[in-house]
Scaffold this motif. Sequence first.
Motif, PDB file in Angstrom:
ATOM      1  N   ALA A 358      22.350 -38.707  38.602  1.00 58.55           N
ATOM      2  CA  ALA A 358      21.450 -37.566  38.463  1.00 58.55           C
ATOM      3  C   ALA A 358      20.038 -38.019  38.136  1.00 58.55           C
ATOM      4  O   ALA A 358      19.833 -39.046  37.475  1.00 58.55           O
ATOM      5  CB  ALA A 358      21.954 -36.616  37.376  1.00 58.55           C
ATOM      6  N   THR A 359      19.077 -37.253  38.595  1.00 55.14           N
ATOM      7  CA  THR A 359      17.661 -37.482  38.280  1.00 55.14           C
ATOM      8  C   THR A 359      17.017 -36.156  37.929  1.00 55.14           C
ATOM      9  O   THR A 359      17.452 -35.085  38.370  1.00 55.14           O
ATOM     10  CB  THR A 359      16.911 -38.116  39.457  1.00 55.14           C
ATOM     11  N   ALA A 360      15.947 -36.222  37.137  1.00 54.65           N
ATOM     12  CA  ALA A 360      15.201 -35.023  36.769  1.00 54.65           C
ATOM     13  C   ALA A 360      13.722 -35.373  36.660  1.00 54.65           C
ATOM     14  O   ALA A 360      13.356 -36.316  35.955  1.00 54.65           O
ATOM     15  CB  ALA A 360      15.704 -34.444  35.450  1.00 54.65           C
ATOM     16  N   PHE A 361      12.899 -34.618  37.354  1.00 53.27           N
ATOM     17  CA  PHE A 361      11.446 -34.756  37.258  1.00 53.27           C
ATOM     18  C   PHE A 361      10.886 -33.479  36.663  1.00 53.27           C
ATOM     19  O   PHE A 361      11.266 -32.371  37.064  1.00 53.27           O
ATOM     20  CB  PHE A 361      10.810 -34.995  38.623  1.00 53.27           C
ATOM     21  N   SER A 362       9.988 -33.615  35.701  1.00 54.21           N
ATOM     22  CA  SER A 362       9.376 -32.439  35.092  1.00 54.21           C
ATOM     23  C   SER A 362       7.879 -32.638  34.944  1.00 54.21           C
ATOM     24  O   SER A 362       7.388 -33.758  34.789  1.00 54.21           O
ATOM     25  CB  SER A 362      10.000 -32.143  33.723  1.00 54.21           C
ATOM     26  N   GLN A 363       7.167 -31.515  34.995  1.00 53.20           N
ATOM     27  CA  GLN A 363       5.717 -31.515  34.825  1.00 53.20           C
ATOM     28  C   GLN A 363       5.326 -30.268  34.043  1.00 53.20           C
ATOM     29  O   GLN A 363       5.701 -29.148  34.412  1.00 53.20           O
ATOM     30  CB  GLN A 363       4.998 -31.522  36.164  1.00 53.20           C
ATOM     31  N   GLU A 364       4.577 -30.479  32.957  1.00 55.09           N
ATOM     32  CA  GLU A 364       4.081 -29.346  32.178  1.00 55.09           C
ATOM     33  C   GLU A 364       2.592 -29.507  31.962  1.00 55.09           C
ATOM     34  O   GLU A 364       2.114 -30.606  31.651  1.00 55.09           O
ATOM     35  CB  GLU A 364       4.789 -29.260  30.825  1.00 55.09           C
ATOM     36  N   VAL A 365       1.872 -28.410  32.107  1.00 54.90           N
ATOM     37  CA  VAL A 365       0.448 -28.366  31.775  1.00 54.90           C
ATOM     38  C   VAL A 365       0.211 -27.115  30.939  1.00 54.90           C
ATOM     39  O   VAL A 365       0.813 -26.063  31.185  1.00 54.90           O
ATOM     40  CB  VAL A 365      -0.446 -28.342  33.038  1.00 54.90           C
ATOM     41  N   LYS A 366      -0.641 -27.247  29.939  1.00 53.52           N
ATOM     42  CA  LYS A 366      -0.950 -26.080  29.122  1.00 53.52           C
ATOM     43  C   LYS A 366      -2.332 -26.217  28.505  1.00 53.52           C
ATOM     44  O   LYS A 366      -2.875 -27.320  28.378  1.00 53.52           O
ATOM     45  CB  LYS A 366       0.098 -25.865  28.036  1.00 53.52           C
ATOM     46  N   LEU A 367      -2.870 -25.084  28.118  1.00 55.99           N
ATOM     47  CA  LEU A 367      -4.190 -24.984  27.518  1.00 55.99           C
ATOM     48  C   LEU A 367      -4.045 -24.223  26.215  1.00 55.99           C
ATOM     49  O   LEU A 367      -3.490 -23.115  26.189  1.00 55.99           O
ATOM     50  CB  LEU A 367      -5.149 -24.252  28.464  1.00 55.99           C
ATOM     51  N   LEU A 368      -4.516 -24.817  25.123  1.00 57.76           N
ATOM     52  CA  LEU A 368      -4.372 -24.234  23.786  1.00 57.76           C
ATOM     53  C   LEU A 368      -5.740 -23.988  23.170  1.00 57.76           C
ATOM     54  O   LEU A 368      -6.613 -24.859  23.219  1.00 57.76           O
ATOM     55  CB  LEU A 368      -3.566 -25.167  22.875  1.00 57.76           C
ATOM     56  N   SER A 369      -5.908 -22.825  22.574  1.00 58.27           N
ATOM     57  CA  SER A 369      -7.188 -22.488  21.952  1.00 58.27           C
ATOM     58  C   SER A 369      -7.388 -23.293  20.675  1.00 58.27           C
ATOM     59  O   SER A 369      -6.463 -23.927  20.160  1.00 58.27           O
ATOM     60  CB  SER A 369      -7.236 -20.992  21.621  1.00 58.27           C
ATOM     61  N   ARG A 370      -8.594 -23.245  20.134  1.00 60.36           N
ATOM     62  CA  ARG A 370      -8.895 -23.917  18.875  1.00 60.36           C
ATOM     63  C   ARG A 370      -8.113 -23.255  17.741  1.00 60.36           C
ATOM     64  O   ARG A 370      -7.888 -22.038  17.737  1.00 60.36           O
ATOM     65  CB  ARG A 370     -10.390 -23.859  18.588  1.00 60.36           C
ATOM     66  N   GLU A 371      -7.708 -24.063  16.746  1.00 58.13           N
ATOM     67  CA  GLU A 371      -6.894 -23.548  15.659  1.00 58.13           C
ATOM     68  C   GLU A 371      -7.704 -22.846  14.574  1.00 58.13           C
ATOM     69  O   GLU A 371      -7.131 -22.220  13.695  1.00 58.13           O
ATOM     70  CB  GLU A 371      -6.085 -24.687  15.034  1.00 58.13           C
ATOM     71  N   ASP A 372      -9.030 -22.954  14.620  1.00 60.55           N
ATOM     72  CA  ASP A 372      -9.858 -22.363  13.563  1.00 60.55           C
ATOM     73  C   ASP A 372     -10.400 -20.995  13.959  1.00 60.55           C
ATOM     74  O   ASP A 372     -11.422 -20.542  13.425  1.00 60.55           O
ATOM     75  CB  ASP A 372     -11.006 -23.306  13.215  1.00 60.55           C
ATOM     76  N   ARG A 373      -9.767 -20.311  14.897  1.00 59.51           N
ATOM     77  CA  ARG A 373     -10.204 -19.000  15.343  1.00 59.51           C
ATOM     78  C   ARG A 373      -9.220 -17.927  14.893  1.00 59.51           C
ATOM     79  O   ARG A 373      -8.016 -18.184  14.743  1.00 59.51           O
ATOM     80  CB  ARG A 373     -10.315 -18.969  16.873  1.00 59.51           C
TER      81      ARG A 373
END
Length: 744
Positions: A358-373
Motif C-alpha cells: 500500500a501507498t498513500a500520498f497526501s497534501q495539505e495547505v492552509k492559511l492561519l490568521s494572526r493569533e493576536d487578533r
Amino acid sequence: MKKTSVHPDPLAKNQRRAPLSAAQHRQTGAPVAQQENIRVQMARQFAFTRQQQVADSNTRISADTLVQRRVVAVTDLQALAPNLTIQPMKGTQSVNYHLRGVGFDDYYENNMSSVMVYLDDVAYPFSSMTDGMMFDIAGVDIAPGPTGFTHGMADTGGEVSLHTADPTPQWHGGITEDIASYARSRTTGYVSGPLSDTVSFRIAASTSHGGGWQYNPTNGEHLGDQDQTSIRAKLKWTPDDKTTVMIGGHWTTDKSELINGNPVLNLDPSWQKLPTYTSYRQTEWDIRPQFAKLIGRPDNLKPSEDNIFWGADVRFVRDLNFAKFQSVSAFETERQSEYSDEDGYDAATGDTYRNVDATAFSQEVKLLSREDRKLQWGVGMYYLRSQMHQQFFSDFTQYIGRGYMSNTYYDQNQQTFSQYVNVSYKLPFGIKLFGGLNHESDDRQIFNYHTIQYGHASYSFLPEGTLTNQLGGMLGIQKQIRSNLMMYFKISKGFKPGGFAANNTVRQEQLKPFKPESVLSYELGFKSDPIPGKLRLNGAAFYYDYHNQQQVESFLLPNYGMLGAYVNIPHSNIWGVEFNAEIHPFRHLYINQNLGYQRGTYSVFNALDTTRVNNYHSATGIYKAFYKDYSGEDMGSPKLTLSGSAAYRIQPIPKYEAELGLNWSYRDSQAMTPGGNGVYRLPPYFLLGSYASFGPTSKMWSVTVYATNLLNRQYSLTSSSDTTTYQHVPGEPRFVGGRFSFNM
C-alpha cells in the motif's frame, strides 16, 4: 482538557525564572522559540497552561510521561486517557481505535478508521503504518468527537496525534537501554544539532528484541519475541525569521512474533475438543508444510510479521504578516506480510497469511490568521490518495465445512479531498464564539477481486465503487469566568465515508459497499485551576446522536457458513462524562487521575444470532439464518475507565534527585458482540505499575527500575473468531526491568 503530565522538580526554585538550562533543554527537546513557554509551565507547576483556555476536551500527554509509563506502541496509550480503547486486531500489528464508544473494527485495513491517527500532521489511513513509530516522541494529543475543522480529514470519533521531537539549534544526544523479563531489550538513541547557522538536524533510532512470554506446552517453544528496528531523520532550514522548511523521513522493519489467541469457545461442536491449558502463558500454533509452500515461507514459521514501512514528508511554513501559510506534503508506504494462527491451536482450520502492498500520498495547505487578533480564522484543503493491493491465503484443510486452501486478492484505490474553514471572535466579558465547517469527498473503488479455492472452485468478481460527499459543522461558545476558570459548550457534526468488506468472498453481494456514518455531538465542559500550582480539575459531559454506525457483523452464506460483513446500524446514542485531576497536595508529591464513564445504547438494530445459527447447524448440519432484535441493548464499550499516577520526588543528596512512582489503570468489561455476555464479554481488569529512578539534577544520566502489571493479573486485550473457535487475546504478564539513560 484531560492532561497527563510530569511536573518539574519543585526543589529547583532558583531556576524557575532563569533561562532553560542545557540539561533541561535536552530533556524537553524543545526549540529555542518555545523556551519562554516552558519556563512559564515550570513556574506554575502544571504543564499545558496555555491549553487551559482552549475549548476542547483533549488529553495531552508529555514526553516525560510517555517514558515513565513505558509507552512504546500506540496500544499503550489506552491506559493514559479516559474512554479510549486501542486494541490489536487478533494480536497483530494492525490496530482498532475507539474513542467515547465510536470506532471501527477493520482487520483488513481497507477502510477508514473512525479515529484518525496523525504523525507530525500527516494522516495515516492504514493503522499498521504506526508500527515502530513510538520513539523520540515530544508529545501526544488525543482529541475526542467529530474532527476535521482545523486540519486533515473529517471523522466521527476523533483523532490521535503523535508529535516527534524536532531538530535543536544546539548539539544534544542521548541513548537509553531498557532490559526486562523474558530477555526483552529496547535501545533508543538520538543526536541533534546545527549544521550551519540556518540548518539543523535530528536523527533518532530504536531497536527492540526478545520478550516472548507465550509458549507451546507440547514442545516448550516460545512465542512473542520482538524483532523491530526503526530510524527517523529530520532536517530543518530557517533561511530567514519568517520561513521554515522541514524535511523528514523514516524507515521501519518489523519481524516480530505475534501474540496468539487462547480458544475459549468451540463454535462448531462437531469439531474436535479445544485444548486445555494449565497456564495463562500457554498457547498452540502450527503450519502445514503444504501451506508454507503455497505462501513461500519456511515450514517452521511462527505467527509473526515481516513488514517494512517507510515514508518522507516536507513541511513549509511562511509568515505573511497578515497570516501564516503552511504546507505539508507526505508519501507513506507499507509492505506487510503477516502469518496468524486464527483458530488458536495446532489445527489447519483458520491459518491465515496476508500480504499488503500500500501507498498513500497526501497534501495539505492552509492559511492561519494572526493569533493576536479578536477575529481569528483558518482555511485549508487536504488531499489524500491511497492505493492498496492485498492478498490473503487461508488454510481450511482440516475444517470439515470446507477442506481446502484458498487465495483471495484484490486492488483498491481511494481519493479523498476535503476543505475546511474555522473562525473565532472574542467578545467583551471573556466570551468567545467559535465555529467551523468542512466538506469531504471520498471516492473508493475495489477491483480485480478473485477468490481461488484450490481443488474446489474459483471466483471472479465485478468491480464495485462508492462515492461519499459529506458536510460537517461545529459551533460553540466559551466563557472565561475567572482567570482560573473557563467553561464552554459546543455542538458538532462529523461524518465518515463508506467502504467495502474484504473477506473470503464467494458471492458478489458480499462486496456491496456500506454507507457513511454520522455523529451529532453535544459537549459541555470546564477547565479550572482552583488552587494554582496545587490543584487542577477539568471535566466534560457529552451526548452523541449516532446514525448509520458502521459495525462488523456476521453474514450467513447458505451451504457455506458465516462470514464477516459490515452493516449500518440505523441509530444509537452514547453519553458520558470525563474528568481529570492534577494534585500537588504538599512538597514532593504529585498525583494525576483520569476518569471516564460512558453508556451507549442501540436504538434500532437487528443482526444475525450467531449462537442459534451454530447450534442449529450442529444439530442438523444445515445453516439457517436466525435474527435477533438488539434495540435497547448496551453497545458494549467499557463503561468505566480509570488511569492515574503518583510520584514522590526528593533530593537525597545535593545535586541528585530520586523519584518513586506508582501508576494504575482500570478498564470495565467490554462486550465484543451485540449484547455479548460470557466469553463474548472481556472481563474487567486492573493493572498496577511502579518505578524508582535516580540521577543528577543535570539530567546527564539516570537509572530506573520498574515493573509493569505488578500484580501479575491475567487479562484479555481483545477477542477474535474463526471457523471453529472463539479466542481471547491475552495481555502481558508481569515484566520487571531496568532502564539506563545517558544524555549529553
